[in-house]
Motif scaffolding. Structure first.
Motif, short mmCIF file in Angstrom:
data_model
loop_
_atom_site.label_atom_id
_atom_site.label_comp_id
_atom_site.label_asym_id
_atom_site.label_seq_id
_atom_site.Cartn_x
_atom_site.Cartn_y
_atom_site.Cartn_z
N ALA A 258 0.82 -1.21 0.00
CA ALA A 258 0.00 0.00 0.00
C ALA A 258 0.86 1.27 0.00
O ALA A 258 0.74 2.10 -0.91
CB ALA A 258 -0.97 -0.03 1.17
N SER B 76 -4.78 2.28 -2.03
CA SER B 76 -5.45 1.96 -0.78
C SER B 76 -5.37 0.46 -0.51
O SER B 76 -5.12 -0.35 -1.41
CB SER B 76 -6.92 2.37 -0.86
N SER C 151 -7.79 -1.43 -2.71
CA SER C 151 -7.32 -1.59 -4.08
C SER C 151 -6.24 -2.65 -4.17
O SER C 151 -6.22 -3.46 -5.12
CB SER C 151 -6.78 -0.26 -4.61
#
Length: 422
Positions: A36, A42, A45
């Motif tokens: 991340a 994020s 994601s």
């Protein structure tokens, strides 16, 4: 649906896949937690992208690592079997073909020596075709699984809409050779397998910047020192590298005739072929009936023999002259581009580099402007004889990564050129 900046959801998804693949490739293994901040995505994601890449067979688990007070974190890495590439080095002494996995680990290789003046186009195409067939036959890799075939060649490579890559190799007698279309009509590979053909110095530059002594540099010049000499410039403005015909820089007005036909080129004083010719002209005795690499090794041994044996003064003088011309040539690159690093690779560099590099550095500093000369390092490359081949294989790999790990339309069929991220 396109956003305000014109990017679609598909573009965003592909970009996210690309950034995750690249971080795992260069910095992995990494956990999802580490990905991340490394990618700027994020946590949600990252989870989605990793799930997709694992489902596609491009990412796999690589063990666990303890976390601070929590559950162990699973490490992820790029899956070696997620893709395969072929790299080809059309050198000036041999054609080398290697099959590599997604992590650029060699799975199979073959080499075919070239006779002096052996640049018949049909011969080269035949060597590439037979080499591709041979390395695939040594493994269970089906041709359809290939991400592409990357090829490094001597000369200038132009791309045309109808014939793909066309090679202008003046020193080897190639005048607008449509190499890509010849390979497509000769090699028994599916049309979905793209060919990526580029200058050998540029493929060497890719390899050194990705995995060798160029990693982390903002600007570098990577020199290919073989039968002739060439260079690749990499800067923040030219991240993919640009080949420069450095060997055909005029270093002596009305000087020796170069292989390209002009007078006074650096290539005519610093390339291995020129060194052997100069040794012969000065009364030396290069071995007959051997390849250029063996002859250059004999020249080095004559200049620096074992204890108790007299050195060959002609060999010593020619090597010292070559070091000065190389240093002077590097000074032009220093003055023009002010690079952070200069890296010297190629088969001749592997043989001569340890002996002549101190003199090359000394002459480069003497001929260059003081300010840029004090800020550049000059070293040998890290990757050895396979650097051009590995760099050639990086061409389809870079395209694959740029597409988020999804195949793009081959260049010769209207696709886009690859971009090399570092």
């Amino acid at each position: 649906m396109a956003g305000r900046n014109g990017r679609t959801v598909r573009d965003l998804r592909r970009g996210n896949r690309t950034v995750v693949l690249q971080r795992l490739y260069f910095d992995g293994p990494l956990s999802r937690f580490e990905l991340a901040p490394a990618t700027g995505l994020s946590g949600g994601s990252i989870s989605n992208v990793v799930a997709e890449l694992m489902a596609d067979g491009l990412v796999e688990e690589a063990g666990t690592v303890e976390s601070d007070g929590g559950r162990p974190r699973t490490l992820l890495r790029v899956a070696p079997a997620g893709g395969h590439m072929i790299g080809v080095d059309v050198g000036e002494t041999r054609v080398r073909v290697e099959l590599l996995d997604l992590t650029l680990t060699e799975l199979a290789r073959t080499e075919r020596p070239l006779e002096r003046q052996g640049y018949d186009v049909e011969v080269i195409v035949g060597h590439i075709r037979d080499g591709i067939t041979e390395v695939l036959a040594e493994t269970d890799i089906a041709p359809e699984q290939l991400l592409g075939v990357g090829i490094g060649v001597p000369g200038i490579v132009a791309r045309t809409p109808d014939q793909g890559a066309v090679v202008h190799g003046q020193t080897i007698g190639w005048d607008a050779v449509p190499l890509e279309s010849l390979l497509r009509s000769t090699c028994e590979l599916p049309d979905t397998v793209p060919y990526f053909i580029d200058n050998g110095a540029r493929t060497l530059g890719h390899a050194e910047m990705w995995f060798g002594a160029g990693r982390g540099a903002r600007s570098a010049v990577v020199v290919l020192f073989g039968s002739g000499v060439g260079a690749c410039l990499v800067t923040q403005e030219v991240e993919q590298g640009r080949s420069v015909e450095w060997g055909h820089l005029t270093v002596r007005v009305r000087g020796r005739r170069c292989r390209c036909g002009a007078l006074g080129c650096l290539d005519a004083y610093a390339g291995a072929e020129a060194l052997l010719d100069r040794w012969r002209e000065e009364g030396g005795h290069p071995p007959e009936g051997v390849d250029e690499e063996t002859a250059l090794t004999a020249m080095l041994a004559a200049a620096h023999p074992a204890a108790g044996t007299d050195a060959d003064p002609a060999a010593l003088a020619v090597l010292e002259e070559a070091a000065e011309y190389l240093g002077a040539g590097l000074s032009d690159l220093i003055n023009l581009f002010q690079p952070e690093r200069i890296l010297i690779g190629g088969w001749a560099a592997l043989r001569l580099g340890p002996r002549i590099l101190p003199a090359v550095r000394r002459y480069a500093a003497a001929y260059a402007l003081r300010h840029p000369a004090e800020r550049v390092s000059i070293d040998l490359g890290d990757l050895g004889p396979d650097a051009v081949t590995v760099g050639a294989a990086i061409l389809p790999l870079a395209e694959f990564f740029a597409g988020g790990g999804q195949r793009e339309i081959p260049w010769g069929q209207g696709g886009k050129r690859p971009s090399v991220a570092r």
